[in-house]
Design an enzyme around this catalytic site. Structure first.
Site, PDB file in Angstrom:
ATOM      1  N   HIS A  74       0.848  -1.272  -0.097  1.00 42.77           N
ATOM      2  CA  HIS A  74      -0.037  -0.242  -0.156  1.00 42.77           C
ATOM      3  C   HIS A  74       0.871   1.295  -0.032  1.00 42.77           C
ATOM      4  O   HIS A  74       0.421   2.469  -0.333  1.00 42.77           O
ATOM      5  CB  HIS A  74      -1.025   0.049   1.065  1.00 42.77           C
ATOM      6  CG  HIS A  74      -0.427   0.382   2.466  1.00 42.77           C
ATOM      7  ND1 HIS A  74      -0.197  -0.569   3.409  1.00 42.77           N
ATOM      8  CD2 HIS A  74       0.056   1.415   3.106  1.00 42.77           C
ATOM      9  CE1 HIS A  74       0.569  -0.052   4.445  1.00 42.77           C
ATOM     10  NE2 HIS A  74       0.409   1.150   4.338  1.00 42.77           N
TER      11      HIS A  74
ATOM     12  N   SER B  41       4.990   1.462   8.189  1.00 44.94           N
ATOM     13  CA  SER B  41       4.622   0.561   7.476  1.00 44.94           C
ATOM     14  C   SER B  41       5.775  -0.077   6.217  1.00 44.94           C
ATOM     15  O   SER B  41       6.498   0.898   5.834  1.00 44.94           O
ATOM     16  CB  SER B  41       3.207   0.821   6.345  1.00 44.94           C
ATOM     17  OG  SER B  41       2.142   1.088   7.243  1.00 44.94           O
TER      18      SER B  41
ATOM     19  N   ASP C 298       0.010  -7.683   1.446  1.00 49.13           N
ATOM     20  CA  ASP C 298       0.537  -6.314   1.653  1.00 49.13           C
ATOM     21  C   ASP C 298       1.941  -6.070   1.544  1.00 49.13           C
ATOM     22  O   ASP C 298       2.770  -5.369   2.211  1.00 49.13           O
ATOM     23  CB  ASP C 298       0.140  -5.719   2.838  1.00 49.13           C
ATOM     24  CG  ASP C 298       0.311  -4.298   2.997  1.00 49.13           C
ATOM     25  OD1 ASP C 298       0.385  -3.541   1.870  1.00 49.13           O
ATOM     26  OD2 ASP C 298       0.098  -3.540   4.102  1.00 49.13           O
TER      27      ASP C 298
END
Length: 267
Positions: free
Chosen positions: A143, A251, A173
């Protein structure tokens, strides 16, 4: 017969005087009691004022009589605790291999980038990644770079290099980038195993939360085999839950065990 007669008078002491009675005596007694009470109240007020005065003067007294007039000596500390030495060693060894990733749909990837936001039209976002091998491959979250036409990587030493997307797995992801640079890269992070993790063992996360690069957070493995819903409506299975702080910008960064091995990717 013609003897003399002597008369003797016995002296009788007077009776003790009776206390005065009547309205005047009662008023006198009340006056004495009031005088005694007034004296007690005055003494109490004086004591209260004295205490208040001491309390108000305490900061001044401390400055006058207790302030250090010479520079204070630095207190030597003992050895670091074992867990502190472990944490420091992990960060020193792994942090050079952690990078900041920026993706943008056109234009300079780092210009106006916001940490870990979804890419909109012309928007930019940043996250974290880590060096996978000596060929320049970098692992991050899908993402972070999904939809980006321009991707840049900032290394721990401050160098910025262009990167291209080599593979993406939205169901997990995960994304793999390849950075283009002629300079030598830091060594890849040692790979561990998530198959033998135990709840309660230490966990360490390195990343760029809120755009602040090279940040370390620590915690424990809180749970295993979690399911994590994604914004695309899918679920990621076998997720590691940790109480190490993971914030926007973390992330794609590495999750490490106490040996400094890679055991997961933060998302």
């Amino acid at each position: 017969g013609g003897g003399a007669v002597l008369w003797c008078h016995r002296v009788v002491p007077p009776w003790p005087p009776r206390p005065a009675s009547g309205p005047g005596a009662a008023a006198a007694r009340i006056a004495r009691v009031e005088t005694s009470l007034d004296r007690s109240v005055r003494l109490l007020l004086i004591a209260i004022l004295a205490v208040l005065g001491i309390m108000l003067a305490q900061p001044w007294l401390q400055r006058q009589f207790y302030s250090a007039t010479e520079p204070r000596a630095i207190e030597p500390r003992g050895d670091l605790a074992e867990w502190e030495r472990t944490t420091i060693a992990i960060f020193d060894r792994v942090s050079p291999s952690v990078v900041q990733v920026a993706g943008r749909a056109g234009g300079d990837a780092f210009a106006g980038a916001e940490p870990d936001e979804q890419n909109g039209s012309g928007g930019a976002q940043t996250g974290t990644g880590f060096i996978w091998d000596a060929a320049g491959h970098i692992v991050t979250n899908a993402h972070v770079v999904q939809g980006a036409t321009e991707i840049a990587v900032r290394l721990a030493n401050g160098d910025v290099a262009r990167a291209e997307l080599r593979g993406i797995a939205p169901n997990y992801d995960l994304a793999v980038l390849r950075v283009s640079t002629t300079r030598p890269l830091p060594p890849p992070i040692p790979v561990g195993s998530s198959g033998d993790l135990k709840v309660g063992q230490a966990a360490f996360a390195i990343g760029n939360p809120f755009g602040l690069d090279q940040s370390l957070t620590t915690g424990v493995i809180s749970a295993l085999k979690r399911r994590l819903p994604t914004s695309a409506g899918r679920e990621i299975s076998n997720v590691i839950q940790t109480d190490a702080a993971i914030n926007p910008g973390n992330s794609g960064g590495p999750l490490l065990d106490s040996a400094g091995r890679l055991i997961g990717v933060n998302t």
